[in-house]
Write a protein that holds these residues in place. Structure first.
Motif, short mmCIF file in Angstrom:
data_model
loop_
_atom_site.label_atom_id
_atom_site.label_comp_id
_atom_site.label_asym_id
_atom_site.label_seq_id
_atom_site.Cartn_x
_atom_site.Cartn_y
_atom_site.Cartn_z
N PRO A 11 -51.97 -11.45 -1.73
CA PRO A 11 -52.65 -12.14 -2.85
C PRO A 11 -52.41 -13.64 -2.71
O PRO A 11 -51.29 -14.10 -2.90
CB PRO A 11 -51.96 -11.57 -4.09
N LEU A 15 -53.17 -20.76 -8.01
CA LEU A 15 -53.57 -22.18 -8.01
C LEU A 15 -52.56 -23.07 -7.28
O LEU A 15 -52.88 -24.17 -6.87
CB LEU A 15 -53.73 -22.67 -9.46
N THR A 17 -49.91 -24.73 -8.40
CA THR A 17 -49.79 -26.02 -9.11
C THR A 17 -48.50 -26.78 -8.75
O THR A 17 -48.47 -28.00 -8.87
CB THR A 17 -49.82 -25.80 -10.64
N LYS A 28 -51.34 -23.37 -0.53
CA LYS A 28 -49.89 -23.44 -0.29
C LYS A 28 -49.46 -22.49 0.82
O LYS A 28 -48.47 -22.73 1.51
CB LYS A 28 -49.09 -23.24 -1.58
N GLN A 106 -61.05 -13.26 -5.37
CA GLN A 106 -60.71 -13.14 -6.79
C GLN A 106 -61.42 -14.31 -7.47
O GLN A 106 -61.04 -15.47 -7.27
CB GLN A 106 -59.19 -13.23 -6.99
N GLY A 111 -54.28 -13.38 -12.62
CA GLY A 111 -52.92 -12.85 -12.47
C GLY A 111 -52.75 -12.05 -11.19
O GLY A 111 -53.73 -11.63 -10.57
P1 UTP Z 1 -47.39 -17.76 -8.54
O1 UTP Z 1 -46.75 -17.28 -9.76
O2 UTP Z 1 -46.53 -18.33 -7.47
O3 UTP Z 1 -48.54 -18.75 -8.92
O4 UTP Z 1 -48.20 -16.51 -7.93
P2 UTP Z 1 -49.33 -19.79 -8.05
O5 UTP Z 1 -50.59 -20.11 -8.74
O6 UTP Z 1 -49.52 -19.28 -6.64
O7 UTP Z 1 -48.38 -21.08 -7.94
P3 UTP Z 1 -47.87 -22.11 -9.08
O8 UTP Z 1 -46.86 -21.36 -9.89
O9 UTP Z 1 -49.06 -22.57 -9.87
O10 UTP Z 1 -47.27 -23.24 -8.28
C1 UTP Z 1 -47.55 -15.47 -7.20
C2 UTP Z 1 -48.48 -14.94 -6.13
O11 UTP Z 1 -49.62 -14.32 -6.73
C3 UTP Z 1 -50.82 -14.90 -6.24
C4 UTP Z 1 -50.40 -16.29 -5.75
O12 UTP Z 1 -51.32 -16.76 -4.78
C5 UTP Z 1 -49.02 -16.02 -5.20
O13 UTP Z 1 -49.08 -15.45 -3.88
N1 UTP Z 1 -51.81 -14.94 -7.36
C6 UTP Z 1 -51.40 -15.31 -8.62
C7 UTP Z 1 -53.12 -14.59 -7.12
O14 UTP Z 1 -53.50 -14.26 -5.98
N2 UTP Z 1 -54.00 -14.61 -8.17
C8 UTP Z 1 -53.62 -14.96 -9.42
O15 UTP Z 1 -54.48 -14.92 -10.33
C9 UTP Z 1 -52.29 -15.32 -9.65
#
Ligand code: UTP
Length: 291
Positions: A11, A15, A17, A28, A106, A111
């Protein structure tokens, strides 16, 4: 013999962030630790676990991930003409020939649970693995997912990777309440997403590796938004506990939280110190910087 975990989901539609502004244009998962992007370490771990189908859940801004796994004709031609066969092999072998990559979108970041659900048409109803590439796990032997797949295959159970975290950090993780089964595994009684330290059932935190039965996808269809307003994988795992066994598994290896800046710095230093070509100079640099 390799365990039969054919499909692994990545996944990667979050975002990111915590890496803005870089993550405006650089996913990332494409951030490098030395010369490999995080997604490459994750893919290597999935292949080590026996996967032949890699499912990337991306969003419309993350073309770079699909490009990375695609053929780079011009670059390959140039390297071939220049006789740079070592580099050519590096570029061509990002995934072995028998492994296929599937990309699903997605549309909205609803989430982690929702991201996994997006892969349902490709997964079907068989057991599958999930790797969150920003949790980079280093080890000398087999990877964490393979260790978990071997454990789960013995008894046809689910397995989620766990690690002890300082109690004040429980709010950043899914936390398990589990009954010890052996040195590495504990039968999960209860899971809760991001509990405050005073109500967390333990300090055993779920980190980014899962081996799950296909029927969790059915449960995800009806999982309501939970912590942070997101559809949480942890909530679907909690529902799964009513019908089947899930074990919390303490994998062998060192995890780096490369979704955070400090984690990425630590991983980079660690991998540099493991690399004979970089170790000495890195050690000297760190010693000088610390003095
Ligand atoms: P994180 O909680 O690390 O969020 O997601 P994020 O958006 O990647 O990073 P920050 O917190 O904003 O910096 C955990 C994992 O779930 C995936 C993310 O890509 C990561 O691998 N994810 C999260 C999704 O694929 N879709 C989502 O809607 C949310």
């Amino acid at each position: 013999m390799k365990p039969r975990l054919r499909k692994v989901v990545f996944p990667v539609a979050g975002l990111g962030t915590r890496f803005l502004p870089a993550s405006k244009v650089v996913a990332k998962e494409m951030l490098p630790v030395l010369d490999k992007p995080l997604i490459q370490y994750a893919v290597d771990e999935a292949v080590d676990a026996g996967a032949d189908t890699l499912i990337f859940v991306t969003n419309r801004y993350k073309h770079a991930i699909a490009d990375y796994f695609d053929t780079a004709f011009e670059l390959e031609q140039r390297l071939e003409r220049a006789g740079k066969h070592d580099l050519l092999a590096l570029v061509r072998n990002v995934v072995p020939k028998h492994v296929r990559c599937v990309f699903v979108t997605q549309a909205e970041a609803l989430g982690l649970g929702h991201a996994v659900l997006c892969a349902r048409p490709v997964i079907g109803d068989e057991p599958f693995g999930v790797i969150l590439p920003d949790d980079l796990i280093w080890n000398r032997g087999h990877g964490a997912l393979r260790q978990m797949a071997e454990f789960a295959a013995k008894d046809d159970v689910g397995a989620i990777a766990v690690e002890e975290v300082p109690r004040e950090q429980t709010q950043k993780y899914g936390i398990v309440d589990a009954e010890k089964a052996d040195a590495r595994a504990a039968l999960v009684r209860h899971v809760v997403e991001k509990p405050k330290p005073d109500v967390a059932p333990s300090n055993l935190a779920i980190v980014g590796r899962y081996v799950l039965p296909g029927r969790i996808l059915e449960l995800l269809e009806t999982t309501k938004p939970g912590a942070g307003g997101e559809i949480q994988l942890t909530d679907a795992i909690a529902a799964l506990l009513g019908t089947g066994k899930v074990y919390a598994y303490r994998f062998e290896g060192t995890r780096f939280d490369c979704g955070s800046k400090l984690g990425l710095v630590k991983a980079t230093l660690h991998f540099a110190l493991q690399d004979p070509a970089l170790a000495e100079a890195t050690r000297a640099f760190v010693a000088a910087a610390a003095s």
